[in-house]
Design a protein around this motif. Sequence first.
Motif, PDB file in Angstrom:
ATOM      1  N   SER A  14      -5.807  -1.206  27.777  1.00 34.69           N
ATOM      2  CA  SER A  14      -5.696  -1.949  28.984  1.00 34.69           C
ATOM      3  C   SER A  14      -4.761  -3.247  28.983  1.00 34.69           C
ATOM      4  O   SER A  14      -4.772  -3.741  27.732  1.00 34.69           O
ATOM      5  CB  SER A  14      -6.886  -2.451  29.790  1.00 34.69           C
ATOM      6  N   THR A  41     -12.158   8.435  23.390  1.00 30.01           N
ATOM      7  CA  THR A  41     -12.698   7.596  24.453  1.00 30.01           C
ATOM      8  C   THR A  41     -14.051   8.231  24.895  1.00 30.01           C
ATOM      9  O   THR A  41     -14.343   9.338  24.839  1.00 30.01           O
ATOM     10  CB  THR A  41     -12.007   7.311  25.869  1.00 30.01           C
ATOM     11  N   PHE A 101      -6.858  14.530  21.972  1.00 32.35           N
ATOM     12  CA  PHE A 101      -7.102  13.745  21.232  1.00 32.35           C
ATOM     13  C   PHE A 101      -8.425  12.942  21.753  1.00 32.35           C
ATOM     14  O   PHE A 101      -8.457  12.413  22.935  1.00 32.35           O
ATOM     15  CB  PHE A 101      -6.029  12.407  21.487  1.00 32.35           C
ATOM     16  N   TRP A 137     -12.180  11.539  29.493  1.00 35.31           N
ATOM     17  CA  TRP A 137     -10.675  11.390  29.705  1.00 35.31           C
ATOM     18  C   TRP A 137      -9.711  12.270  28.741  1.00 35.31           C
ATOM     19  O   TRP A 137      -8.718  11.928  28.596  1.00 35.31           O
ATOM     20  CB  TRP A 137     -10.195  10.012  29.710  1.00 35.31           C
ATOM     21  N   GLN A 140      -5.481  -6.176  29.705  1.00 33.31           N
ATOM     22  CA  GLN A 140      -6.359  -7.467  29.210  1.00 33.31           C
ATOM     23  C   GLN A 140      -6.394  -7.303  27.670  1.00 33.31           C
ATOM     24  O   GLN A 140      -6.304  -8.326  27.089  1.00 33.31           O
ATOM     25  CB  GLN A 140      -7.505  -7.106  29.970  1.00 33.31           C
ATOM     26  N   SER A 183      -7.334  14.281  27.293  1.00 34.23           N
ATOM     27  CA  SER A 183      -6.155  15.108  28.085  1.00 34.23           C
ATOM     28  C   SER A 183      -5.949  16.404  27.265  1.00 34.23           C
ATOM     29  O   SER A 183      -5.841  16.305  26.287  1.00 34.23           O
ATOM     30  CB  SER A 183      -4.961  13.895  28.143  1.00 34.23           C
ATOM     31  N   GLY A 213     -16.384   2.838  26.115  1.00 42.29           N
ATOM     32  CA  GLY A 213     -14.987   2.234  26.847  1.00 42.29           C
ATOM     33  C   GLY A 213     -14.100   1.666  25.516  1.00 42.29           C
ATOM     34  O   GLY A 213     -13.808   2.470  24.568  1.00 42.29           O
ATOM     35  N   LEU A 214     -13.504   0.852  25.860  1.00 40.78           N
ATOM     36  CA  LEU A 214     -12.508   0.067  24.998  1.00 40.78           C
ATOM     37  C   LEU A 214     -13.285  -0.424  23.568  1.00 40.78           C
ATOM     38  O   LEU A 214     -12.486  -0.680  22.628  1.00 40.78           O
ATOM     39  CB  LEU A 214     -11.619  -1.116  25.736  1.00 40.78           C
ATOM     40  N   PRO A 267      -3.231   3.805  26.312  1.00 38.91           N
ATOM     41  CA  PRO A 267      -4.626   4.018  25.671  1.00 38.91           C
ATOM     42  C   PRO A 267      -5.377   2.642  25.627  1.00 38.91           C
ATOM     43  O   PRO A 267      -6.279   2.668  24.986  1.00 38.91           O
ATOM     44  CB  PRO A 267      -4.088   4.381  24.262  1.00 38.91           C
TER      45      PRO A 267
HETATM   46  C1  LIG Z   1      -5.016   9.626  32.765  1.00 39.75           C
HETATM   47  C2  LIG Z   1      -5.727   9.124  31.329  1.00 39.75           C
HETATM   48  C3  LIG Z   1      -5.542   9.911  30.137  1.00 39.75           C
HETATM   49  C4  LIG Z   1      -6.351   9.474  29.326  1.00 39.75           C
HETATM   50  N1  LIG Z   1      -6.183  10.394  27.966  1.00 39.75           N
HETATM   51  C5  LIG Z   1      -7.052  10.273  27.040  1.00 39.75           C
HETATM   52  C6  LIG Z   1      -7.057  10.871  25.936  1.00 39.75           C
HETATM   53  O1  LIG Z   1      -6.329  12.118  25.869  1.00 39.75           O
HETATM   54  N2  LIG Z   1      -7.809  10.551  24.824  1.00 39.75           N
HETATM   55  C7  LIG Z   1      -8.717   9.594  24.824  1.00 39.75           C
HETATM   56  O2  LIG Z   1      -9.529   9.522  23.886  1.00 39.75           O
HETATM   57  N3  LIG Z   1      -8.725   8.616  25.973  1.00 39.75           N
HETATM   58  C8  LIG Z   1      -7.848   8.844  26.792  1.00 39.75           C
HETATM   59  N4  LIG Z   1      -7.707   8.097  28.025  1.00 39.75           N
HETATM   60  C9  LIG Z   1      -8.831   7.027  28.016  1.00 39.75           C
HETATM   61  C10 LIG Z   1      -8.222   5.549  28.153  1.00 39.75           C
HETATM   62  O3  LIG Z   1      -7.685   5.304  26.708  1.00 39.75           O
HETATM   63  C11 LIG Z   1      -9.268   4.686  28.575  1.00 39.75           C
HETATM   64  O4  LIG Z   1      -9.335   4.840  29.851  1.00 39.75           O
HETATM   65  C12 LIG Z   1      -8.678   3.204  28.370  1.00 39.75           C
HETATM   66  O5  LIG Z   1      -8.626   2.876  27.064  1.00 39.75           O
HETATM   67  C13 LIG Z   1      -9.488   2.007  28.923  1.00 39.75           C
HETATM   68  O6  LIG Z   1     -10.995   2.366  28.584  1.00 39.75           O
HETATM   69  P1  LIG Z   1     -12.027   2.557  29.803  1.00 39.75           P
HETATM   70  O7  LIG Z   1     -11.634   3.497  30.881  1.00 39.75           O
HETATM   71  O8  LIG Z   1     -13.271   2.824  28.985  1.00 39.75           O
HETATM   72  O9  LIG Z   1     -12.396   1.044  30.200  1.00 39.75           O
HETATM   73  P2  LIG Z   1     -13.366  -0.075  30.050  1.00 39.75           P
HETATM   74  O10 LIG Z   1     -13.556  -0.253  28.576  1.00 39.75           O
HETATM   75  O11 LIG Z   1     -14.651   0.451  30.675  1.00 39.75           O
HETATM   76  O12 LIG Z   1     -12.800  -1.369  30.615  1.00 39.75           O
HETATM   77  C14 LIG Z   1     -12.599  -1.373  32.086  1.00 39.75           C
HETATM   78  C15 LIG Z   1     -11.739  -2.622  32.374  1.00 39.75           C
HETATM   79  O13 LIG Z   1     -12.499  -3.704  32.031  1.00 39.75           O
HETATM   80  C16 LIG Z   1     -11.718  -4.486  31.116  1.00 39.75           C
HETATM   81  N5  LIG Z   1     -12.211  -5.363  30.276  1.00 39.75           N
HETATM   82  C17 LIG Z   1     -13.268  -4.724  29.261  1.00 39.75           C
HETATM   83  N6  LIG Z   1     -13.643  -5.455  28.419  1.00 39.75           N
HETATM   84  C18 LIG Z   1     -12.985  -6.819  28.617  1.00 39.75           C
HETATM   85  C19 LIG Z   1     -12.794  -8.007  27.960  1.00 39.75           C
HETATM   86  N7  LIG Z   1     -13.565  -8.299  26.776  1.00 39.75           N
HETATM   87  N8  LIG Z   1     -11.924  -9.060  28.601  1.00 39.75           N
HETATM   88  C20 LIG Z   1     -11.206  -8.695  29.309  1.00 39.75           C
HETATM   89  N9  LIG Z   1     -11.132  -7.157  30.070  1.00 39.75           N
HETATM   90  C21 LIG Z   1     -12.011  -6.543  29.672  1.00 39.75           C
HETATM   91  C22 LIG Z   1     -10.551  -3.508  30.746  1.00 39.75           C
HETATM   92  O14 LIG Z   1      -9.341  -4.285  30.303  1.00 39.75           O
HETATM   93  C23 LIG Z   1     -10.342  -2.713  31.804  1.00 39.75           C
HETATM   94  O15 LIG Z   1      -9.577  -3.118  32.761  1.00 39.75           O
HETATM   95  C24 LIG Z   1      -7.124   8.237  29.379  1.00 39.75           C
HETATM   96  C25 LIG Z   1      -7.248   7.688  30.439  1.00 39.75           C
HETATM   97  C26 LIG Z   1      -6.431   8.063  31.506  1.00 39.75           C
HETATM   98  C27 LIG Z   1      -6.646   7.368  32.725  1.00 39.75           C
END
Ligand SMILES: Cc1cc2nc3c(=O)[nH]c(=O)nc-3n(C[C@H](O)[C@H](O)[C@H](O)COP(=O)(O)OP(=O)(O)OC[C@H]3O[C@@H](n4cnc5c(N)ncnc54)[C@H](O)[C@@H]3O)c2cc1C
Length: 388
Positions: free
Chosen positions: A369, A127, A124, A157, A371, A159, A132-133, A367
């Motif tokens: 956070s 990301t 899938f 990321w 927050q 998987s 990021g999110l 998928p």
């Molecule tokens: C083991 C693992 C497997 C995964 N597998 C997949 C996969 O198969 N496919 C896929 O597409 N993705 C996958 N992911 C990705 C996962 O969905 C993302 O890591 C997750 O959505 C968080 O995105 P980011 O890491 O880019 O965080 P970021 O967007 O960089 O955010 C970092 C931190 O800042 C906080 N933050 C950001 N903006 C705000 C705001 N406005 N207010 C408050 N807090 C904020 C977030 O809550 C988070 O704590 C996987 C991740 C992991 C760790």
Amino acid sequence: MDFAFTPDQLALRDAVSRICARYPDEYWLERDREGGFPEPLHADLARDGWLGIAMPPEHGGAGLGMTEAALMMQTIAASGAGFTGASAVHMNIFGLNPVVVFGNDEQRARWLPPLIAGRQKACFAVTEPDAGLDTTKLGTRAVRQGDEYVVHGRKIWISTAQVADKMLLLARTTPLSEVAKPTQGLSLFYTDLDRGKVEVREIEKMGRKAVDSNMLFIDGLRIPLADRIGEEGRGFEYILHGLNPERILIAAEAVGIGRAALERAVRYAGERHVFGRPIGQNQGIQHPLAQAWMQLEAADLMVFKAASLYDAGEPCGPSANAAKYLAAEAGYNACQTAVMTLGGMGYAKEYHVERLLRESFIPRIAPVSPQLIMCFIAEKVLGLPKSY
Ligand SMILES: Cc1cc2nc3c(=O)[nH]c(=O)nc-3n(C[C@H](O)[C@H](O)[C@H](O)COP(=O)(O)OP(=O)(O)OC[C@H]3O[C@@H](n4cnc5c(N)ncnc54)[C@H](O)[C@@H]3O)c2cc1C
């Protein structure tokens, strides 16, 4: 209001438990040390038809609901397989929901049977490192050229991309500057993971070694038009449709991993004697374990409330998000309580709870956070202004 599972649901749980019993803690410890995708579990579940639990019967699935799928995934995680076991099959269970709902008959017939039979695996790919999110900012571009799209971009990321044959991919087909709303102009594809055009580089990570997560470097991947799901530009909408099922399943797995840790901690607390009595006779040991149990049970109620709403076709966004938040926190707390209950041995790999603790971070982070879940509840349930 009925909180009991039906006899069929209980039979399902027993059947999945029996398969998982073939994979004891030592198997998962070895996977944790050495890696290696848990192919035998995947094959066992495929052989008995479990990978198609929620897929349409006309394509070889069992046509059951979210409640059954959540129960199955929870059972796998709770067996001690944790997120390694659950993630090995997670994508099969509801990952292709956009295909089921928005794909056409030809696509469903082409894509679902091999996945259900365990002949193909999918990943899938949503990301991105620079988005990021903030998914609408993703930079992977799919440019239409005749009957195909040509894709360039990076994902992070992702998987199971080391073992996957197929990839569900979200990419931008119309630049952000040319759409009325940022959610428009994204398209969804299900296509071959062509390793000649996609470099898959594994990320070394904290836990779940056996189920890989990767950087993808996509350079000139050609996707036939027939591999686009639904209409061009509506991919974000299609992905959104699958978000609630995804959150419910992850939440069910998080309760499962918490229960696995709690069970091992309670057993140890009953057996380990210090100061002439079992450590579990001390309230300082009992109370955190009792608290962990209560938190897991409460989260579980929210998981199955969300699943029931989904199965009834009712709106389930608040419950699904609440379930994912509560279950992830409860699962993590149960795991860290287990490590502390075992004292020094909690830190030893042979007692398994440290592995579960490392894996319990996954449902907290992905998928979405904690927050962003609280932002969703504040805005959509409490009616407060959007904060992000
Ligand atoms: C083991 C693992 C497997 C995964 N597998 C997949 C996969 O198969 N496919 C896929 O597409 N993705 C996958 N992911 C990705 C996962 O969905 C993302 O890591 C997750 O959505 C968080 O995105 P980011 O890491 O880019 O965080 P970021 O967007 O960089 O955010 C970092 C931190 O800042 C906080 N933050 C950001 N903006 C705000 C705001 N406005 N207010 C408050 N807090 C904020 C977030 O809550 C988070 O704590 C996987 C991740 C992991 C760790």
